[in-house]
Design a protein around this motif. Structure first.
Motif, PDB file in Angstrom:
ATOM      1  N   ALA A   1      13.162 -40.667   3.026  1.00 59.25           N
ATOM      2  CA  ALA A   1      12.113 -41.029   2.069  1.00 59.25           C
ATOM      3  C   ALA A   1      12.152 -40.098   0.871  1.00 59.25           C
ATOM      4  O   ALA A   1      12.452 -38.908   0.987  1.00 59.25           O
ATOM      5  N   ARG A   2      11.829 -40.660  -0.293  1.00 64.11           N
ATOM      6  CA  ARG A   2      11.794 -39.884  -1.531  1.00 64.11           C
ATOM      7  C   ARG A   2      10.467 -40.144  -2.242  1.00 64.11           C
ATOM      8  O   ARG A   2       9.922 -41.242  -2.166  1.00 64.11           O
ATOM      9  N   PRO A   3       9.958 -39.158  -2.982  1.00 58.14           N
ATOM     10  CA  PRO A   3       8.718 -39.387  -3.732  1.00 58.14           C
ATOM     11  C   PRO A   3       8.987 -40.239  -4.961  1.00 58.14           C
ATOM     12  O   PRO A   3      10.130 -40.431  -5.382  1.00 58.14           O
ATOM     13  N   PHE A   4       7.929 -40.743  -5.548  1.00 59.94           N
ATOM     14  CA  PHE A   4       8.026 -41.389  -6.856  1.00 59.94           C
ATOM     15  C   PHE A   4       8.003 -40.296  -7.913  1.00 59.94           C
ATOM     16  O   PHE A   4       7.014 -39.576  -8.047  1.00 59.94           O
ATOM     17  N   ASP A   5       9.086 -40.171  -8.641  1.00 62.31           N
ATOM     18  CA  ASP A   5       9.157 -39.107  -9.641  1.00 62.31           C
ATOM     19  C   ASP A   5       8.917 -39.618 -11.057  1.00 62.31           C
ATOM     20  O   ASP A   5       8.832 -38.824 -11.990  1.00 62.31           O
ATOM     21  N   LEU A   6       8.778 -40.935 -11.242  1.00 59.78           N
ATOM     22  CA  LEU A   6       8.426 -41.519 -12.534  1.00 59.78           C
ATOM     23  C   LEU A   6       7.213 -42.409 -12.295  1.00 59.78           C
ATOM     24  O   LEU A   6       7.327 -43.485 -11.694  1.00 59.78           O
ATOM     25  N   ILE A   7       6.039 -41.957 -12.723  1.00 57.92           N
ATOM     26  CA  ILE A   7       4.788 -42.649 -12.427  1.00 57.92           C
ATOM     27  C   ILE A   7       4.221 -43.195 -13.735  1.00 57.92           C
ATOM     28  O   ILE A   7       3.864 -42.434 -14.638  1.00 57.92           O
TER      29      ILE A   7
ATOM     30  N   GLY B   1       8.689 -34.528 -11.303  1.00 56.48           N
ATOM     31  CA  GLY B   1       8.128 -35.813 -11.693  1.00 56.48           C
ATOM     32  C   GLY B   1       7.592 -35.858 -13.105  1.00 56.48           C
ATOM     33  O   GLY B   1       7.249 -34.828 -13.713  1.00 56.48           O
ATOM     34  N   HIS B   2       7.512 -37.083 -13.638  1.00 55.93           N
ATOM     35  CA  HIS B   2       6.949 -37.349 -14.953  1.00 55.93           C
ATOM     36  C   HIS B   2       5.860 -38.403 -14.814  1.00 55.93           C
ATOM     37  O   HIS B   2       5.987 -39.340 -14.022  1.00 55.93           O
ATOM     38  N   VAL B   3       4.812 -38.248 -15.612  1.00 53.22           N
ATOM     39  CA  VAL B   3       3.708 -39.208 -15.639  1.00 53.22           C
ATOM     40  C   VAL B   3       3.625 -39.768 -17.054  1.00 53.22           C
ATOM     41  O   VAL B   3       3.719 -39.028 -18.034  1.00 53.22           O
ATOM     42  N   PHE B   4       3.430 -41.092 -17.147  1.00 52.91           N
ATOM     43  CA  PHE B   4       3.433 -41.769 -18.442  1.00 52.91           C
ATOM     44  C   PHE B   4       2.110 -42.482 -18.653  1.00 52.91           C
ATOM     45  O   PHE B   4       1.695 -43.299 -17.825  1.00 52.91           O
ATOM     46  N   LEU B   5       1.456 -42.182 -19.767  1.00 48.72           N
ATOM     47  CA  LEU B   5       0.225 -42.862 -20.147  1.00 48.72           C
ATOM     48  C   LEU B   5       0.598 -44.150 -20.872  1.00 48.72           C
ATOM     49  O   LEU B   5       1.100 -44.118 -21.997  1.00 48.72           O
TER      50      LEU B   5
ATOM     51  N   ARG C   1       6.030 -36.743 -25.380  1.00 49.94           N
ATOM     52  CA  ARG C   1       5.457 -35.821 -24.390  1.00 49.94           C
ATOM     53  C   ARG C   1       4.314 -35.057 -25.039  1.00 49.94           C
ATOM     54  O   ARG C   1       4.443 -34.540 -26.143  1.00 49.94           O
ATOM     55  N   LEU C   2       3.180 -34.991 -24.329  1.00 52.96           N
ATOM     56  CA  LEU C   2       2.058 -34.258 -24.889  1.00 52.96           C
ATOM     57  C   LEU C   2       2.392 -32.772 -24.967  1.00 52.96           C
ATOM     58  O   LEU C   2       2.905 -32.196 -24.005  1.00 52.96           O
ATOM     59  N   HIS C   3       2.112 -32.185 -26.117  1.00 55.02           N
ATOM     60  CA  HIS C   3       2.488 -30.785 -26.340  1.00 55.02           C
ATOM     61  C   HIS C   3       1.904 -29.857 -25.283  1.00 55.02           C
ATOM     62  O   HIS C   3       2.510 -28.842 -24.926  1.00 55.02           O
ATOM     63  N   GLU C   4       0.727 -30.187 -24.771  1.00 59.52           N
ATOM     64  CA  GLU C   4       0.043 -29.306 -23.827  1.00 59.52           C
ATOM     65  C   GLU C   4       0.452 -29.556 -22.377  1.00 59.52           C
ATOM     66  O   GLU C   4      -0.157 -28.992 -21.472  1.00 59.52           O
TER      67      GLU C   4
ATOM     68  N   HIS D   1      15.212 -40.989 -23.367  1.00 61.19           N
ATOM     69  CA  HIS D   1      15.193 -39.523 -23.381  1.00 61.19           C
ATOM     70  C   HIS D   1      14.928 -38.957 -21.989  1.00 61.19           C
ATOM     71  O   HIS D   1      15.579 -37.991 -21.569  1.00 61.19           O
ATOM     72  N   VAL D   2      13.980 -39.546 -21.274  1.00 64.62           N
ATOM     73  CA  VAL D   2      13.618 -39.022 -19.951  1.00 64.62           C
ATOM     74  C   VAL D   2      14.692 -39.361 -18.918  1.00 64.62           C
ATOM     75  O   VAL D   2      15.065 -38.519 -18.092  1.00 64.62           O
ATOM     76  N   VAL D   3      15.182 -40.583 -18.954  1.00 64.59           N
ATOM     77  CA  VAL D   3      16.228 -41.019 -18.012  1.00 64.59           C
ATOM     78  C   VAL D   3      17.368 -41.627 -18.825  1.00 64.59           C
ATOM     79  O   VAL D   3      17.475 -42.849 -18.948  1.00 64.59           O
ATOM     80  N   PRO D   4      18.197 -40.783 -19.433  1.00 60.30           N
ATOM     81  CA  PRO D   4      19.324 -41.345 -20.184  1.00 60.30           C
ATOM     82  C   PRO D   4      20.320 -41.994 -19.239  1.00 60.30           C
ATOM     83  O   PRO D   4      20.494 -41.539 -18.101  1.00 60.30           O
ATOM     84  N   PRO D   5      20.954 -43.062 -19.665  1.00 56.61           N
ATOM     85  CA  PRO D   5      22.001 -43.644 -18.821  1.00 56.61           C
ATOM     86  C   PRO D   5      23.052 -42.596 -18.508  1.00 56.61           C
ATOM     87  O   PRO D   5      23.467 -41.837 -19.387  1.00 56.61           O
ATOM     88  N   PRO D   6      23.471 -42.467 -17.255  1.00 54.52           N
ATOM     89  CA  PRO D   6      24.423 -41.406 -16.895  1.00 54.52           C
ATOM     90  C   PRO D   6      25.753 -41.575 -17.610  1.00 54.52           C
ATOM     91  O   PRO D   6      26.195 -42.699 -17.876  1.00 54.52           O
TER      92      PRO D   6
END
Length: 819
Positions: free
Chosen positions: A40-46, A311-315, A559-562, A596-601
């Motif tokens: 099992a793997r976590p969700f790293d792009l939410i 992980g990354h979170v996207f609004l 990406r939010l600066h903070e 940018h976050v997931v560039p094609p390999p």
């Protein structure tokens, strides 16, 4: 209650689409449980929000991730409602139930209490969007960071977004004598406009009608940029109708399910572990929890989702709700979050012209059909700064009582009965609607700007929505803090241009305007033509991007600066709104953030003379085929064996068989007890095998894995040397060949679970040489003329493959050099 594993039945429907596209949060969380599933793997792009831009983001991340290194979770507050754009459905089917306004307003203006709000369902507002999507011109991007401008224009992101939403090609479904006549009249009128006026009227790409471009190009710029792809993108593909995000999510979700079914052994729980994308509906995001600069947890009404270290979170919830979450989660040190709120200024004027005023161009035509045209405006303010607007022009032939010029353009279902009725029409009037859309100017500097989003900590009923404050929205046009009064000045210029274009279309002939009391001879008054500010779904700007954290909320990638891992996508990141619907810019920026976050390999080039058989991407993974028991999964750039079912399995390369070669790869075991192998020079598993003693007799195999065992040689991977501990069954040996009589064998250093090991197999003639990490482990000469045959000796032989036996052994970077 656990999510039902099968489609549920309501009073009227069987929810096949919802069950096949969506998951419950319980299923998503269970798929990350390593105690129940070792792999099992976590969700790293939410992705927070499955609407217009969340759908674009999630699907683009999914398809970018060709090495399947990530898992994507989409959390959508509303239920699965529609599988298609409402304008592709009968006009009576327009579910208002999905709309809601989850924020408050502290403005005295009544329109602030009448926001259309959000469409709470997967696909969101894109399911209801009308379809106009004009292009940006250079001056509309002047206030944007240079790197972003360059990527959008020279880098092609705007063009790619236009292709995705269906506006890259001319809308050749709008045609006919009426369209040609109106376009020519508009073109001629714009060319003869007096020069020196403060408001320029140009084509979609900003080209003045007096420019030196060929007339045909200028005429194309007057065609409506409707988000409808009217020509097939390639042979065999149907064109899109109305763009909407739900189709992207459905496709990605079903492909993720298909991958999981091919890669997992077991039931639905095991398949869920392998799903790279899950869409969870009815999951309202309540708040984000933060430690330092990282978002560590997403709290929803169904439960919490932990964000892994990587992980990354996207609004992607829409501008207002995304801003609320950012305000509640981050320090907002510079007080910028929520400023720069912008929408669009809108005016509408409907005119009618007698068909006779169009002259002989329409002689003999009973039914006038439709026309859709577009004009862009650039107004120069008193301080020299530009303001932008555009006019959406729709025209339709109608009877004496008709007032709706868009009815034929957007609201028809093309059934044969409807077409028959149109053939019987005799249009008496040409009704034209001119809809003006103008940009607002946002305020980024005032500590409490007139147009802004804040948190409603002091609501009359205290905190709202699961104990959290709602957003507090204020949106007004006339900002006294702006000495130029740009918003009102632009709105006035837009209205003047609308009246001018109406007269150009009339060409000196009779014209009537639709007013509140019916048709009249004078243009409608200002208050009768202007829409309230919240009538569109174009809120934007409050998380605008820039290079300086002291003067912008997000960086040039959103990406939010903070925060180290919180990103925003969609219109909230726009520095300026321009006049175009933010669908085009939002899609372009969303795709750019995903890249940018997931560039094609970019697979590394193999050594000289070698070529890849598997480079970590699904393109080369799809060149391999699985037979027998168990299965194989592509996970994070590696092929991982998935034993199961009590039967051994084989994954073999289907594109080619080989004779003499050097095969190099890397392998990784997960435990000391793992068992696998690399098979070489075996017969095609899909074909029957000739009997060793009677070649005319062909033997079928129930488990085709055993074709590789019987007709080729296995280079072993097994630190325990099962079943008997003999070295002929140990890692680096040719399996089952006695030692030292049949092969010269030297034990390699033990494999370290979790660590990659280089494996090399060289086959020259009948000599097999095996090396681990550059050290020779086995030298073997084959004397059996029936097995291990080269492709040159037997076209049905010479195949290469991997074994699924015990444990999850991984393989990557598989390359070959033919000798």
């Amino acid at each position: 209650m656990p999510t039902s594993l099968v489609p549920q039945t309501t009073d009227f429907t069987l929810d096949v689409l919802g069950r096949y596209v969506c998951n419950g949060l319980d299923e998503a969380l269970a798929s990350t449980d390593t105690a129940a599933h070792a792999d099992a793997r976590p969700f790293d792009l939410i992705v927070l929000g499955g609407g217009s831009f969340g759908a674009v983001l999630a699907s683009h991340l999914f398809f970018n991730d060709t090495s399947r290194a990530h898992r994507i979770l989409v959390l959508e507050a509303g239920p699965f409602a529609l599988p298609e754009h409402t304008q592709n459905l009968p006009p009576q089917l327009n579910p208002g139930e999905v709309w809601g306004v989850p924020w408050n307003s502290d403005s005295p203006q009544m329109w602030n209490q009448r926001f259309p709000g959000l469409a709470f369902c997967p696909g969101g507002r894109s399911l209801f969007w009308g379809g106009w999507s004009p292009y940006f011109i250079d001056s509309e991007l002047a206030g944007w960071p240079k790197a972003v401008r360059d990527d959008l224009t020279a880098g092609g992101y705007l063009d790619t977004a236009a292709e995705q939403i269906g506006t890259a090609q001319t809308n050749d479904f709008v045609y006919g004598p009426l369209h040609d006549a109106l376009k020519k009249r508009l073109y001629d009128g714009l060319r003869t406009r007096p020069t020196g006026t403060p408001t320029a009227l140009v084509g979609n790409r900003g080209t003045p009608m007096t420019a030196s471009q060929p007339k045909a190009q200028l005429l194309r710029e007057l065609d409506a940029p409707l988000a409808v792809q009217s020509a097939s993108p390639r042979p065999g593909f149907f064109p899109f109708n109305k763009f909407n995000g739900i189709q992207l999510l459905i496709r990605a979700a079903r492909l993720a399910q298909a991958e999981a079914e091919q890669s997992a052994v077991g039931g639905s729980a095991e398949r869920d572990v392998k799903k790279r994308l899950m869409l969870v509906d009815r999951a309202k995001v309540i708040r984000l929890e933060r430690q330092g600069g990282r978002i560590t947890r997403v709290v929803t009404n169904q439960g919490t989702v932990d964000v892994p270290a990587s992980g990354h979170v996207f609004l992607a919830l829409g501008t207002v709700e995304s801003t609320r979450l950012a305000l509640a989660a981050l320090p907002n040190q510079h007080g910028l979050i929520g400023r720069n709120l912008m929408a669009h200024l809108r005016s509408n004027v409907t005119i009618r012209l007698p068909r006779a005023s169009l002259g002989t161009a329409l002689a003999g035509i009973k039914e006038l059909a439709v026309s859709a045209l577009f004009v862009k405006g650039v107004h120069t303010h008193t301080d020299g700064s530009p303001g932008h607007f555009h006019l959406q022009i729709t025209a339709s032939g109608v009877g004496a009582l008709g007032t709706d010029s868009e009815a034929e353009l957007f609201k028809k279902i093309p059934d044969i009965d409807t077409l028959d009725r149109f053939r019987d029409l005799t249009d008496e009037w040409l009704v034209v609607t001119l809809r003006g859309i103008g940009e607002m100017t946002g305020d980024r500097t005032s500590p409490d700007p007139l147009n802004r989003i804040a948190l409603d900590h002091l609501g009359p009923q205290g905190p709202y929505d699961y104990g959290q404050p709602r957003a507090l929205v204020r949106l007004e046009a006339d900002d006294p803090a702006d000495p130029v009064r740009r918003n009102m000045a632009l709105w006035d210029a837009l209205d003047r241009a609308t009246d001018e274009v109406a007269l150009l279309l009339a060409n000196g002939g009779p014209i009537q305007y639709l007013g509140r009391g019916g048709w009249q001879d004078i243009p409608p008054a200002t208050e009768a033509r202007r829409d309230i500010l919240s009538s569109t779904h174009h809120e934007s700007g409050t998380l605008w991007m820039g290079e300086d954290p002291a003067s912008s909320v997000t960086d040039i990638w959103g990406r939010l600066h903070e925060s180290d891992n919180l990103h925003a996508v969609g219109p909230s990141t726009l520095p300026t709104i321009g006049s175009p619907n933010p669908m085009l810019s939002g899609v372009a920026l969303t795709r750019r953030t995903a890249d940018h976050v997931v560039p094609p390999p970019q697979p590394s080039a193999p050594e000289d003379g070698f070529r890849p058989l598997f480079d970590g991407t699904d393109r080369t993974f799809n060149l391999w085929r699985s037979v027998g028991g168990g299965t194989f999964a592509l996970v994070d750039g590696a092929i991982v064996s998935q034993p199961g079912g009590g039967e051994l399995g084989l994954l073999y390369y289907t594109r080619q068989n080989f004779s003499d070669f050097v095969l190099r790869l890397q392998l990784r075991t997960s435990t000391v007890a793992d068992n696998s192998g690399v098979f070489v020079r075996f017969r095609d598993p899909k074909r029957r095998v000739p009997d060793r003693n009677d070649p005319t007799r062909l033997i079928p195999y129930n488990n085709q894995h055993w074709v590789a065992v019987d007709t080729g040689f296995e280079i072993q991977i097994d630190e325990t040397a099962s079943p008997d501990g003999q070295d002929q069954h140990r890692t680096g040996a040719v399996y089952g060949i006695p030692i030292p009589v049949g092969q010269a064998y030297q034990r390699p250093a033990p494999l370290v679970p979790g660590q990659w090991t280089d494996y090399e197999i060289e086959v020259r003639g009948n000599t097999y040489t095996v090396r681990l990490n550059g050290t020779q482990t086995s030298l073997f000469t084959n004397t059996d003329t029936w097995r291990g045959r080269a492709a040159t000796a037997d076209p049905a032989s010479g195949f290469l493959g991997l074994q699924a036996h015990t444990g999850m052994v991984a393989f990557r970077n598989i390359r070959i050099k033919e000798l």
